[in-house]
Design an enzyme around this catalytic site. Structure first.
Site: not given
Length: 281
Positions: A60, A79, A81
């Site tokens: 998102l 990082e 994510r």
């Protein structure tokens, strides 16, 4: 780079980030940053929840990257994510591409981790050390930048004065910052490691550690056993040969004790019989 306070976050540090175009980049073309201050990465319950969320909804919030070659990019922020996206099996991720200096990359990564409380105290201290050594920051500038007071920054940097074995304990969370601060009160590495060993062996709390350190500083306890008088050691060995059993020598409160060790009742009885013969002659 103009130094700004931590404020509301990365959007405060990089005001134009929210209006920047988003590009989808192949995940294999994104490298992890060497300026990432986090050393330990744990795939905990929260991380697994993030992986599950990405599988269901995608990423998102885009990650932040900088160009590192014709088709390569370096992850500046996001990082966690990126790692979760890889584990979720994504082939590409949304990203914002910006031109950053090494100084900016280190600072952005440090701030992002501090906001998310992803750094342990030693990692945070190492991040500050890099800002000082690589880019000439003062403790006051770091404090202003990350939104902390200078004393907090200074105390964290002091952790890097501890022996490497204790720094490793902090990194692995075997010791807390409270334990480390207590150890810093000791002026010798040998003493610090001695107390560290007792903390781990006995599971000492911070308060118990502080008391132990205080007693050690006052000389109420010694970290080493007293060296025995060589003459007493020789005498105990001679006694052992005469009676045929091990004999220990112990000194306590200026008194000397010889301790005879018996692993069988029969040997104790034989020893007593020998004493009787000696004293009845």
């Amino acid at each position: 780079m103009k130094k700004k306070a931590l404020g509301k976050g990365l959007s405060e540090l990089i005001p134009e980030i929210e209006e920047s175009p988003i590009k989808y980049i192949p995940i294999d073309n994104i490298l992890y940053s060497p300026f990432q201050p986090r050393i330990q990465f744990k795939e905990d319950e929260d991380f697994e929840e993030l992986v599950k969320s990405i599988k269901e909804r995608g990423i998102l919030q885009p990650i932040l990257v900088r160009k590192k070659g014709e088709d390569l990019y370096e992850c500046v922020a996001g990082e966690r994510r990126l790692k979760a996206a890889k584990k979720a099996g994504l082939k590409e991720v949304p990203a914002v591409i910006k031109n950053f200096t090494d100084e900016e990359v280190l600072l952005i990564a440090l701030i992002e981790n501090l906001q998310r409380k992803n750094l342990n105290p030693l990692e945070e201290a190492l991040g500050y050390k890099n800002l000082i050594e690589k880019f000439g920051y003062t403790q006051e500038e770091i404090a202003e930048k990350v939104g902390k007071d200078r004393a907090t920054v200074a105390n964290l940097l002091r952790l890097l004065k501890l022996p490497s074995i204790i720094q490793e304990d902090l990194l692995e969370e075997r010791l807390t910052v409270g334990h480390a601060k207590a150890l810093l009160a000791l002026d010798e590495e040998e003493k610090q490691i001695y107390v560290r060993n007792l903390i781990l062996k006995k599971g000492l709390s911070v308060r118990e550690t502080e008391k132990l350190v205080g007693r050690l500083q006052k000389g109420e306890i010694s970290q080493k056993k007293k060296e025995l008088d060589p003459d007493l050691v020789s005498l105990s060995e001679e006694l052992s040969k005469i009676v045929g059993i091990p004999v220990q020598v112990v000194t306590k409160k200026k008194k000397t004790y010889f301790i005879f060790e018996f692993n069988e009742l029969e040997k104790a009885e034989n020893f007593i019989e020998k004493l009787k013969k000696v004293f009845t002659v």
